[in-house]
Design an enzyme around this catalytic site. Sequence first.
Site, mmCIF file in Angstrom:
data_model
loop_
_atom_site.group_PDB
_atom_site.id
_atom_site.type_symbol
_atom_site.label_atom_id
_atom_site.label_comp_id
_atom_site.label_asym_id
_atom_site.label_seq_id
_atom_site.Cartn_x
_atom_site.Cartn_y
_atom_site.Cartn_z
ATOM 1 C CE LYS A 22 -4.447 -1.817 1.229
ATOM 2 N NZ LYS A 22 -5.648 -1.838 2.001
ATOM 3 C CE LYS A 36 -6.613 -9.485 -1.944
ATOM 4 N NZ LYS A 36 -7.164 -9.133 -0.641
ATOM 5 C CE LYS A 56 -13.473 -4.864 1.161
ATOM 6 N NZ LYS A 56 -12.242 -4.800 1.894
HETATM 7 N N1 AQP Z 1 -9.760 -12.240 -3.643
HETATM 8 C C1 AQP Z 1 -10.129 -12.796 -2.497
HETATM 9 N N2 AQP Z 1 -10.405 -14.112 -2.443
HETATM 10 C C2 AQP Z 1 -10.805 -14.693 -1.282
HETATM 11 N N3 AQP Z 1 -10.963 -14.001 -0.126
HETATM 12 C C3 AQP Z 1 -10.705 -12.683 -0.133
HETATM 13 N N4 AQP Z 1 -10.775 -11.717 0.809
HETATM 14 C C4 AQP Z 1 -10.402 -10.535 0.274
HETATM 15 N N5 AQP Z 1 -10.106 -10.691 -1.016
HETATM 16 C C5 AQP Z 1 -10.279 -12.017 -1.307
HETATM 17 C C6 AQP Z 1 -11.205 -11.951 2.181
HETATM 18 O O1 AQP Z 1 -12.233 -11.007 2.479
HETATM 19 C C7 AQP Z 1 -12.194 -10.708 3.880
HETATM 20 C C8 AQP Z 1 -12.318 -9.244 4.132
HETATM 21 O O2 AQP Z 1 -11.192 -8.564 3.679
HETATM 22 P P1 AQP Z 1 -10.834 -7.115 4.212
HETATM 23 O O3 AQP Z 1 -11.949 -6.194 3.938
HETATM 24 O O4 AQP Z 1 -10.371 -7.165 5.614
HETATM 25 O O5 AQP Z 1 -9.582 -6.695 3.382
HETATM 26 P P2 AQP Z 1 -8.704 -7.424 2.332
HETATM 27 O O6 AQP Z 1 -8.388 -8.830 2.692
HETATM 28 O O7 AQP Z 1 -7.523 -6.557 2.117
HETATM 29 O O8 AQP Z 1 -9.709 -7.421 1.107
HETATM 30 P P3 AQP Z 1 -9.636 -6.550 -0.203
HETATM 31 O O9 AQP Z 1 -10.918 -6.776 -0.919
HETATM 32 O O10 AQP Z 1 -8.384 -6.830 -0.938
HETATM 33 O O11 AQP Z 1 -9.626 -5.066 0.393
HETATM 34 P P4 AQP Z 1 -8.602 -3.876 0.156
HETATM 35 O O12 AQP Z 1 -8.622 -3.635 -1.317
HETATM 36 O O13 AQP Z 1 -9.161 -2.756 0.943
HETATM 37 O O14 AQP Z 1 -7.242 -4.305 0.650
HETATM 38 C C9 AQP Z 1 -10.892 -11.303 4.421
HETATM 39 O O15 AQP Z 1 -11.182 -12.476 5.131
HETATM 40 C C10 AQP Z 1 -10.105 -11.632 3.183
HETATM 41 O O16 AQP Z 1 -9.231 -12.730 3.356
#
Ligand code: AQP
Length: 328
Positions: A110, A194, A197
Amino acid sequence: MTRVLSCLQPTGDITLGNYLGAIKHWVDDQSSESFHGVVDLHALTVSVDPEQLRARTLSTALVLLAAGLDPESTCVFVQSHVPEHAQLSWLMTCTVSYGELSRMTQFKDKSDKIGDQGFISAGLFTYPALMAADILLYDAEEVPVGDDQRQHLEITRDIAQRFNSRFGDTFVVPKAAIPKVGARIMDLQDPTSKMSKSADSPQGTVLLLDDAKTLEKKIKRAVTDTDGEVRFDPATKPGLANLLTILAVATGGDPASLAEKYTQYGPLKTDTAAALIEFLRPVHERFAELQANPDYVSKALATGADKARAVASVTLDRAMTNAGLLHR
Ligand code: AQP
């Protein structure tokens, strides 16, 4: 009954990855010992418009309820409604080392994305301490998460063990529960990354609330490869493996066995899109119902905050006492 905690950041629209890797399992396994939060304090580590944050926090909570979390039994709450998270976070910050925080890949990713000229907040560096507080406050034994969260669980376990050995038994040391299928859904346009969001990849990211037409278009345009053979091989055929994984979760099947039913990519994409649309239909319908019922949502979150505080305040008190802070 196993005490479970897992949370979601309101950092963007909820993706299919969030749903298949995490939320779906929270719903399937929910009980009166489940705690699920919208962790809005984490969203402040990068710059965000206040109105947008408020709207995203509410819509993320709505998604959790629409997906099927029952606020009568499962605790669904917003992190900032439970001040114990921020309070315990300081104790956790003093229990984790600079070296450990420096090794977190999310900080590196990040901060690289923001670049030398941008504003890199101290919160972006220390957020694992807040995350440890989120988990440890609830004496959670299991944390059901996607595969990307392994490093966060490891650092939380290290912090809990260090605190316990310094100050005596205080925290339950949690373990990660990672699904066998769907733990890492990949970006449809770049299947080596991956699905996320906050990624800037609108065509590669399936949003949980995408309408049927958009969803179908994204699946049909998903990047595959040119050798034309259908088999489940994430290492050499990541795009195809991703589609087979999505189809498997949507139909309750197994990606390798599903691959044997297809000889061409086209029909696989058509079936995946159709299965996904059906699979997500109930969530879409329930989301629309809840949007029309804001009182129900705010009551559910108020109940969740009370239930969360009742548990979190006891743990915080125990941790403060054991660390040597004077009682009022
Ligand atoms: N691509 C993915 N496949 C499977 N599981 C996923 N998770 C996120 N992306 C995938 C799971 O979603 C839960 C919530 O995640 P979070 O909101 O705590 O943040 P994150 O893991 O960083 O998810 P994002 O979507 O990638 O958010 P940003 O872009 O803000 O960093 C977790 O259990 C995660 O494992």
